[in-house]
Design an enzyme around this catalytic site. Structure first.
Site, PDB file in Angstrom:
ATOM      1  N   HIS A 138      28.744  -7.279  13.007  1.00  0.00           N
ATOM      2  CA  HIS A 138      30.144  -7.479  12.594  1.00  0.00           C
ATOM      3  C   HIS A 138      30.540  -8.959  12.604  1.00  0.00           C
ATOM      4  CE1 HIS A 138      31.282  -3.015  13.580  1.00  0.00           C
ATOM      5  NE2 HIS A 138      30.624  -3.142  12.443  1.00  0.00           N
ATOM      6  N   CYS A 179      37.322 -26.808   4.150  1.00  0.00           N
ATOM      7  CA  CYS A 179      35.915 -26.476   4.393  1.00  0.00           C
ATOM      8  C   CYS A 179      35.137 -27.771   4.653  1.00  0.00           C
ATOM      9  CB  CYS A 179      35.346 -25.752   3.172  1.00  0.00           C
ATOM     10  SG  CYS A 179      33.578 -25.444   3.282  1.00  0.00           S
ATOM     11  N   CYS A 228      32.451 -27.931   1.380  1.00  0.00           N
ATOM     12  CA  CYS A 228      32.865 -28.242   0.000  1.00  0.00           C
ATOM     13  C   CYS A 228      34.196 -28.984  -0.074  1.00  0.00           C
ATOM     14  CB  CYS A 228      32.927 -26.977  -0.843  1.00  0.00           C
ATOM     15  SG  CYS A 228      34.318 -25.882  -0.450  1.00  0.00           S
ATOM     16  N   SER A 285      32.621   3.292  21.222  1.00  0.00           N
ATOM     17  CA  SER A 285      33.310   4.586  21.090  1.00  0.00           C
ATOM     18  C   SER A 285      32.679   5.456  20.018  1.00  0.00           C
ATOM     19  CB  SER A 285      34.784   4.361  20.749  1.00  0.00           C
ATOM     20  OG  SER A 285      34.892   3.642  19.537  1.00  0.00           O
TER      21      SER A 285
END
Ligand code: BJW
Length: 233
Positions: free
Chosen positions: A108, A135, A138, A177
């Site tokens: 994840h 960024c 870039c 869970s």
């Protein structure tokens, strides 16, 4: 040892005793925050500042967290076991690697990384993010997001995970869970491959009946003792 190819799946319960909140327990993150608003691409498109606030807070809470005895035991299992051990974590914290785990997949994503939606660069990140952050690869501003997997997005390294499940002979699920797919389906994949399946959790998970063996209690107690028994077997 009886088992040669072990896949370990971990969830938020593993890091609970390191002071990081779980999602669905009483007092968990989804009681405090609206899941749809902060953990979906649609929520981010609607209100990116709200999502940045949520992850900035999570990044700050991470600051002082240390691996606990369960993370340490899993790193020991990887180090001392003669066969193959792959740890697949749903957690975005860096506590497995801090404890010494090396063969690790963050399915994840990672709280300590950010992703540029414009150029696709993923870079390590410790500061707060904002809608104005540029960024570092870039230079474009306003396209940065946490490098985590939200509902509706594809989890990372799924080919590698399914390949490992297909040849596994032991599958251990810890502190999750079992309510979020595809991770919740791994026990069925492992069973289909003929693996022995074990749940180590505070209480029976949603998929508890799918496991061949289960031990319930706090991870810092049950994981080290299970690893000790496994390494001695
Ligand atoms: C202790 C303890 C202690 C406490 N000791 N234990 C309908 C049916 C089936 C699937 C779907 C469906 N509708 C939509 C879907 C798919 C969807 C999904 O599963 N939705 C469900 C709600 C039904 N899934 C997705 O969208 C995923 N993507 C996807 O499926 O893409 C398609 C695809 C599949 C396969 C290949 C390629 C593509 C993406 C899911 C993304 C989940 N993202 C989050 C946020 C990540 C970033 C962040 O951290 O903010 O991931 S949500 C949140 O839940 C987080 C967790 O990793 C994840 C799982 O939670 P976890 O770890 O289980 O925590 P809890 O709180 O639920 O449980 C803690 C457990 O610990 C409890 O059992 C406690 O008892 C225990 N515990 N203290 C031991 N001390």
């Amino acid at each position: 040892m009886r088992f040669q190819k072990i896949v370990v799946l971990t969830g938020a319960g593993l890091s609970a005793e390191s002071g990081l909140g779980t999602f669905r327990d009483k007092g968990g993150l989804w009681e405090e925050f609206d899941l749809e608003a902060v953990a979906t691409p649609e929520g981010f498109a609607r209100d990116p500042a709200r999502v940045h606030d949520f992850y900035n807070l999570r990044r700050q809470r991470l600051g002082t967290a240390k691996p606990n005895a369960a993370h340490v035991a899993l790193a020991r299992l990887e180090r001392e076991h003669k066969g193959h051990v792959l740890t697949v974590t749903q957690n975005v914290d860096p506590l497995h690697e801090a404890a010494g785990s090396k063969n690790l997949i963050h399915m994840h994503g990672e709280l300590g990384r950010v992703l540029c939606a414009a150029c696709g660069a993923s870079v390590a990140w410790v500061c707060d993010l904002s809608t104005a952050t540029a960024c570092t690869a870039c230079g474009k501003a306003g396209a940065m997001r946490p490098d985590v997997v939200w509902f509706g997005e594809s989890p990372r390294d799924m080919d590698r995970i399914y390949e490992a499940l297909l040849v596994s002979d032991l599958f251990i699920s810890i502190g999750t869970s079992g309510s979020v797919y595809p991770a919740a389906g791994f026990v069925a994949e492992a069973r289909a491959a003929g693996a022995h399946t074990i749940e180590l959790n505070l209480e029976p998970s949603e998929g508890a009946s799918l496991f061949a063996e289960a031990h319930y209690g706090p991870a810092t107690k049950i994981v080290p003792s299970y690893v000790e028994r496994l390494l001695r077997a």
